[in-house]
Motif scaffolding. Sequence first.
Motif, mmCIF file in Angstrom:
data_model
loop_
_atom_site.group_PDB
_atom_site.id
_atom_site.type_symbol
_atom_site.label_atom_id
_atom_site.label_comp_id
_atom_site.label_asym_id
_atom_site.label_seq_id
_atom_site.Cartn_x
_atom_site.Cartn_y
_atom_site.Cartn_z
ATOM 1 N N UNK A 158 5.350 3.674 -6.698
ATOM 2 C CA UNK A 158 3.839 3.127 -6.376
ATOM 3 C C UNK A 158 3.322 3.682 -4.995
ATOM 4 N N UNK A 159 3.962 4.833 -4.467
ATOM 5 C CA UNK A 159 3.116 5.374 -3.362
ATOM 6 C C UNK A 159 3.096 4.476 -2.015
ATOM 7 N N UNK A 160 4.378 3.773 -1.892
ATOM 8 C CA UNK A 160 4.327 2.969 -0.767
ATOM 9 C C UNK A 160 5.496 3.050 0.001
ATOM 10 N N UNK A 161 5.393 2.589 1.218
ATOM 11 C CA UNK A 161 6.691 2.552 1.905
ATOM 12 C C UNK A 161 7.065 0.891 2.205
ATOM 13 N N UNK B 153 2.433 4.916 3.354
ATOM 14 C CA UNK B 153 3.441 5.777 3.755
ATOM 15 C C UNK B 153 3.182 6.497 5.103
ATOM 16 N N UNK B 154 2.014 6.886 5.527
ATOM 17 C CA UNK B 154 1.824 7.312 6.759
ATOM 18 C C UNK B 154 1.797 6.273 7.811
ATOM 19 N N UNK B 155 1.655 5.093 7.552
ATOM 20 C CA UNK B 155 1.841 3.965 8.671
ATOM 21 C C UNK B 155 3.201 4.039 9.232
ATOM 22 N N UNK B 156 4.359 4.461 8.586
ATOM 23 C CA UNK B 156 5.903 4.262 9.035
ATOM 24 C C UNK B 156 5.990 4.891 10.203
ATOM 25 N N UNK B 157 5.186 5.842 10.898
ATOM 26 C CA UNK B 157 5.253 6.098 12.110
ATOM 27 C C UNK B 157 4.359 5.254 13.163
ATOM 28 N N UNK B 158 3.491 4.264 12.479
ATOM 29 C CA UNK B 158 2.750 3.743 13.794
ATOM 30 C C UNK B 158 3.396 2.397 14.242
#
Length: 130
Positions: A85-88, A102-107
């Motif tokens: 699904x292209x998510x974390x 996915x790019x939000x996991x470091x936020x």
Amino acid sequence: MSLDVSPKLLATAEQGDIREEDFVDTVRTSLPYAYDLIARLATQLKGGIAEFTDNQTPPPSEQERGQLLRALASDAIRGSLERHFGVALAFQNCHRVAAFRPESVTGETYARFTSVRSQVLNQSPEFRDC
């Protein structure tokens, strides 16, 4: 709760690697509530601008709750669903699963959602037996 693995997929796995698409299809048919919930969250996330979408509605029965717990407790299932699904995914209690970009996991938002403080604040007596 076990996956309903077809004899064909089992034979393929016994010979070597399987296609992830085949595994995800097995998850879809074995754990339909969990698959559909994550699919819905992913669709909502991709259709909006929010950093994440989450489910706060309890499953309709213990069977559906078991499906969700099974999907998120397995690294293989969870990872395959995230890639598909292209998510974390992040999980707080018996039903509060969230889909993040996915790019939000470091936020900050992801860090706050997955923090021990948020885990404690998201508990209530009705979750103790789930």
